[in-house]
Design a protein around this motif. Structure first.
Motif, short mmCIF file in Angstrom:
data_model
loop_
_atom_site.label_atom_id
_atom_site.label_comp_id
_atom_site.label_asym_id
_atom_site.label_seq_id
_atom_site.Cartn_x
_atom_site.Cartn_y
_atom_site.Cartn_z
N ARG A 1 0.82 -1.21 0.00
CA ARG A 1 0.00 0.00 0.00
C ARG A 1 0.85 1.26 0.00
O ARG A 1 0.53 2.23 -0.64
CB ARG A 1 -0.94 0.04 1.23
CG ARG A 1 -2.23 -0.70 1.09
CD ARG A 1 -3.03 -0.35 -0.15
NE ARG A 1 -3.56 0.99 -0.17
CZ ARG A 1 -3.72 1.72 -1.26
NH1 ARG A 1 -3.37 1.26 -2.44
NH2 ARG A 1 -4.21 2.93 -1.21
N GLU B 1 2.12 1.81 -3.37
CA GLU B 1 1.09 2.22 -4.32
C GLU B 1 0.66 3.67 -4.16
O GLU B 1 0.03 4.22 -5.03
CB GLU B 1 -0.16 1.32 -4.15
CG GLU B 1 0.00 -0.04 -4.79
CD GLU B 1 -1.23 -0.93 -4.56
OE1 GLU B 1 -1.29 -1.98 -5.20
OE2 GLU B 1 -2.10 -0.57 -3.75
N TYR C 1 -9.16 1.88 0.66
CA TYR C 1 -7.92 2.37 0.05
C TYR C 1 -7.51 3.73 0.62
O TYR C 1 -6.35 4.03 0.72
CB TYR C 1 -8.07 2.46 -1.47
CG TYR C 1 -7.94 1.10 -2.14
CD1 TYR C 1 -6.68 0.54 -2.33
CD2 TYR C 1 -9.04 0.37 -2.53
CE1 TYR C 1 -6.53 -0.70 -2.92
CE2 TYR C 1 -8.90 -0.88 -3.13
CZ TYR C 1 -7.64 -1.41 -3.32
OH TYR C 1 -7.49 -2.64 -3.89
N THR D 1 -13.82 -0.66 0.69
CA THR D 1 -13.83 -1.51 -0.51
C THR D 1 -14.25 -2.93 -0.11
O THR D 1 -14.87 -3.64 -0.88
CB THR D 1 -12.43 -1.52 -1.15
OG1 THR D 1 -12.08 -0.17 -1.42
CG2 THR D 1 -12.39 -2.31 -2.43
N PRO E 1 -19.48 -8.49 -9.88
CA PRO E 1 -19.26 -7.52 -10.95
C PRO E 1 -17.92 -6.80 -10.80
O PRO E 1 -17.31 -6.85 -9.74
CB PRO E 1 -20.43 -6.54 -10.81
CG PRO E 1 -21.08 -6.85 -9.52
CD PRO E 1 -20.60 -8.16 -9.02
N ASN E 2 -17.51 -6.11 -11.89
CA ASN E 2 -16.27 -5.33 -11.84
C ASN E 2 -16.32 -4.33 -10.70
O ASN E 2 -17.35 -3.70 -10.47
CB ASN E 2 -16.09 -4.53 -13.14
CG ASN E 2 -15.71 -5.43 -14.29
OD1 ASN E 2 -15.25 -6.55 -14.07
ND2 ASN E 2 -15.94 -4.96 -15.49
N GLY E 3 -15.20 -4.23 -10.02
CA GLY E 3 -15.10 -3.23 -8.95
C GLY E 3 -15.79 -3.67 -7.66
O GLY E 3 -15.95 -2.88 -6.74
N SER E 4 -16.19 -4.95 -7.58
CA SER E 4 -16.89 -5.39 -6.36
C SER E 4 -15.91 -5.72 -5.24
O SER E 4 -16.32 -5.94 -4.11
CB SER E 4 -17.79 -6.58 -6.67
OG SER E 4 -17.03 -7.61 -7.26
N GLY E 5 -14.62 -5.78 -5.55
CA GLY E 5 -13.62 -5.98 -4.50
C GLY E 5 -12.98 -7.37 -4.53
O GLY E 5 -12.32 -7.76 -3.56
N LYS E 6 -13.09 -8.08 -5.64
CA LYS E 6 -12.56 -9.46 -5.70
C LYS E 6 -11.03 -9.47 -5.60
O LYS E 6 -10.46 -10.20 -4.78
CB LYS E 6 -12.99 -10.14 -7.03
CG LYS E 6 -14.50 -10.16 -7.23
CD LYS E 6 -14.91 -10.82 -8.52
CE LYS E 6 -14.41 -10.12 -9.77
NZ LYS E 6 -14.99 -8.79 -10.03
N THR E 7 -10.39 -8.64 -6.44
CA THR E 7 -8.92 -8.59 -6.40
C THR E 7 -8.43 -8.10 -5.05
O THR E 7 -7.47 -8.62 -4.48
CB THR E 7 -8.40 -7.65 -7.52
OG1 THR E 7 -8.85 -8.18 -8.76
CG2 THR E 7 -6.91 -7.53 -7.53
N THR E 8 -9.14 -7.11 -4.52
CA THR E 8 -8.76 -6.56 -3.21
C THR E 8 -8.85 -7.66 -2.15
O THR E 8 -7.95 -7.79 -1.31
CB THR E 8 -9.68 -5.38 -2.84
OG1 THR E 8 -9.72 -4.48 -3.94
CG2 THR E 8 -9.22 -4.67 -1.60
N TYR F 1 -2.38 -6.45 1.65
CA TYR F 1 -3.03 -5.27 2.22
C TYR F 1 -3.44 -5.58 3.66
O TYR F 1 -4.23 -6.50 3.87
CB TYR F 1 -4.29 -4.91 1.44
CG TYR F 1 -4.10 -4.41 0.03
CD1 TYR F 1 -2.87 -3.93 -0.41
CD2 TYR F 1 -5.16 -4.39 -0.87
CE1 TYR F 1 -2.71 -3.46 -1.70
CE2 TYR F 1 -5.01 -3.93 -2.15
CZ TYR F 1 -3.78 -3.47 -2.58
OH TYR F 1 -3.64 -3.01 -3.84
#
Ligand code: ADP
Length: 608
Positions: free
Chosen positions: A124, A127, A360, A367, A386-393, A402
């Motif tokens: 973090r 980033e 973030y 998130t 869906p995109n931006g739902s926090g899967k990668t996070t 993180y």
């Protein structure tokens, strides 16, 4: 659990205490170099003593040789001066060599310190700043090295000897010494004003330079997109604006510097005129010899030289200070845990997430919002949403990349916050969305996944990832260079190589982020079969939308806006999530389906 890395740790702060801390590290670097700097000062002492010989020679020639025609004396004086010149050259060479040692030691020490610090900083923190900022830090190391070992270091070593020249002028020609005493404060005032003006201008220049460098970094990394979309017309105004701003600030700072340097030169000229006039008056009055005036003039040159340089050298000292402070902020930033208290051994791969909240930015909406889930060891858990739902996070939080704001992640019942990055990387293989390889051979890249990986490990991982046939098909096989960032290989080949790299250390947990995004149908089906095989002894967690991969998952966790909407066995969850069935490549525990946009809420937050 550890709090999210605070940005303030690396933000410049004007607070005095913090400012002192920001400089402390340089004192630590310089301390062991003290004996070397003492040598420089000792050599400088002799260089400056030898510098007295030229005015004394001139004094003798004018007052003894010219007036009495003593050619033998002249001969002796010339021989003496030749010896002085040789010795002076030798001493300067020695001083340059010593300073080279300083440069080397500073480079090695600070460069290593910075590299290790960057490796130890949490993701973090890395980033929060643009790539250009981190690149600039290595230039800061060069600035520190050049200042501690370059002309500025010689200047600092020479400055104290200005007092010696001043004293000698007093001895040779007291009226000129007194005159100089009146003029000298003007030089010091000029140096002070120059410092103040430069400081402000240098700060503004740095800001514009960093904005320009960020754009350059983006232009370079996005060169394919720029070419493909012919974005040069769009990029030009951006570049021109930032470049013009940085040039404008550089000119502004340069012109301020020039004004002070020129003022200093004019002041030197006037000092010469004043001293010669005063000297002439005293010579006319028979209170001073011609030789004393000329020798004093020469000494004045040696005295004013460093003072003039000081006015012009503020830029160097200011950029040194800024570099020291920037590096100081980084060196003071909080690191990840570097040493494990006790070795708990290889885990089975059971994961649990308890009420995790992650955001973030401190003032942004979370998130991940109160996420809880359990993953027993073995099997495949698919994370959808869906995109931006926090899967990668969520994957990154699961891997400890993180730290969460509240809640915790457990690996075999142990809070992962206690483990080092190295341990977590050893236990959790990772295939990120953007598969980055590093310049080197295919073998080197696969081997990076494990310390001391031998051929057997590499071959096993390559076979498991299904890359072995394509690698041996290449003319250079495992020795094939992958190019910068793996540019020589296709997206799909890179993705599979990254899977091999993740598998090489045989980690009990595998985290895959859209692992089939670059694969064709056949490769995707091969991957699904590989995962099924791996799932017997590994815990696999993957983010995917692929019906083929979903068909081999045992559990599904559906995320939306950072919250768990549904979680449970695939055969229960998938039919509710997806509308259209698709054929599985291998015996599957759940029907393969295509994703639909909306996810029906079911038992939110439940653990599968
Ligand atoms: P998903 O993988 O489901 O597409 P992500 O986990 O990548 O979603 O992102 C979740 C949210 O977090 C998005 O709104 C995204 O904009 C934001 N986000 C992701 N990465 C960062 C980041 N490095 N800094 C700030 N916000 C981020």
């Amino acid at each position: 659990m550890q709090q999210a890395a605070s940005n303030s740790q690396i933000d410049p702060d004007n607070d005095q205490g913090i400012a002192a801390l920001r400089h402390e590290w340089v004192a630590e670097v310089v301390r062991p170099l003290k004996p070397v700097f003492m040598e420089v000062i000792a050599v400088s002492l002799f260089v400056n003593i030898l510098a007295l010989c030229a005015p004394i020679f001139t004094l003798q020639v004018y007052d003894r040789v010219v007036s009495s025609g003593g050619l033998t004396t002249l001969q002796g004086l010339v021989i003496g001066m030749v010896l002085v010149a040789i010795f002076d050259f030798f001493l300067r060479q020695v001083r340059a060599r010593i300073l080279q040692t300083v440069a080397l030691r500073v480079d090695v020490q600070v460069g290593k310190k910075l590299f290790e610090k960057l490796m130890a900083l949490p993701l973090r923190t890395l980033e929060t700043k643009p790539a250009a900022f981190w690149q600039l830090l290595f230039r800061d190391v060069e600035v520190v090295r050049n200042t501690l070992s370059g002309a500025s270091a010689v200047l600092v070593a020479d400055l104290p000897f200005a007092v010696m020249f001043f004293a000698l002028i007093f001895v040779l020609a007291t009226p000129l010494g007194v005159t100089l005493m009146v003029i000298m404060p003007l030089f010091l005032a000029l140096a002070w004003f120059s410092a103040r003006a430069q400081q402000k201008a240098a700060k503004r220049e740095k800001r514009t330079l960093s904005s320009r460098d960020t754009l350059i970094a983006e232009l370079v990394s996005g060169r394919t997109t720029i070419k493909a979309l012919a974005l040069d017309d769009r990029m030009r105004p951006l570049w021109e604006e930032r470049s013009a701003n940085s040039i404008e600030e550089a000119i502004l700072r340069g012109s301020k510097n020039d004004t002070h340097v020129n003022l200093s030169a004019s002041l030197t000229m006037m000092t010469n005129v004043i001293l010669t006039t005063v000297g002439a008056l005293f010579i006319v009055a028979h209170e001073m010899t011609m030789g004393a005036l000329i020798a004093s003039n020469m000494l004045m040159g040696r005295l004013l030289g460093p003072l003039n340089q000081l006015v012009g050298s503020w830029k160097v000292y200011l950029s040194f200070r800024q570099s020291v402070e920037r590096l100081g902020d980084i060196f003071a930033a909080k690191e990840e845990i570097q040493e494990s208290r006790i070795s708990l051994g290889r885990p089975k791969g059971e994961l649990a997430v308890e009420n995790v909240v992650f955001r973030y930015k401190e003032d942004a909406a979370p998130t991940l919002d109160s996420v809880s889930m359990k993953v027993t060891s073995g099997g495949i858990t698919a994370i959808v949403g869906p995109n931006g739902s926090g899967k990668t996070t969520l994957l990154k939080v699961l891997m400890g990349l993180y730290p969460c704001e509240s809640g915790r992640v457990l690996l075999d019942q142990a809070d992962i916050a206690q483990f080092t990055r190295r341990e977590l990387a050893e236990w959790m293989g990772y295939v990120p969305q953007e598969c980055v390889l590093f310049s080197g051979s295919i073998r080197d890249n696969i081997a990076q996944g494990m310390a001391d990986a031998d051929d057997e490990h590499i071959l096993k991982a390559s076979r498991m990832a299904g890359v072995h046939p394509f690698i041996i098909d290449l003319p250079d096989g495992y020795g094939t260079p992958v190019g910068e960032g793996g540019s020589v290989l296709s997206g799909g080949q890179r993705q599979r190589l990254v899977l091999a790299r993740a598998l090489v250390g045989d980690p009990p947990v595998l985290m895959l982020d859209e692992p089939s995004s670059n694969l064709d149908r056949k490769a995707e089906e091969d991957l699904a079969r590989t995962l099924l095989e791996l799932a017997k002894e590994h815990t696999i967690i993957m983010v995917t939308h692929s019906p083929v991969l979903l068909s081999v998952s045992n559990r599904v966790v559906a995320l939306d806006k950072g919250r768990i909407l549904a979680a449970g066995p695939s055969q229960d969850i998938l039919p509710r999530l997806f509308a259209r069935p698709a054929a599985p490549p291998a015996p599957a525990s759940a029907p393969a389906t295509a994703p639909v946009a909306s996810v029906p809420p079911a038992n939110p937050g439940a653990a599968p």
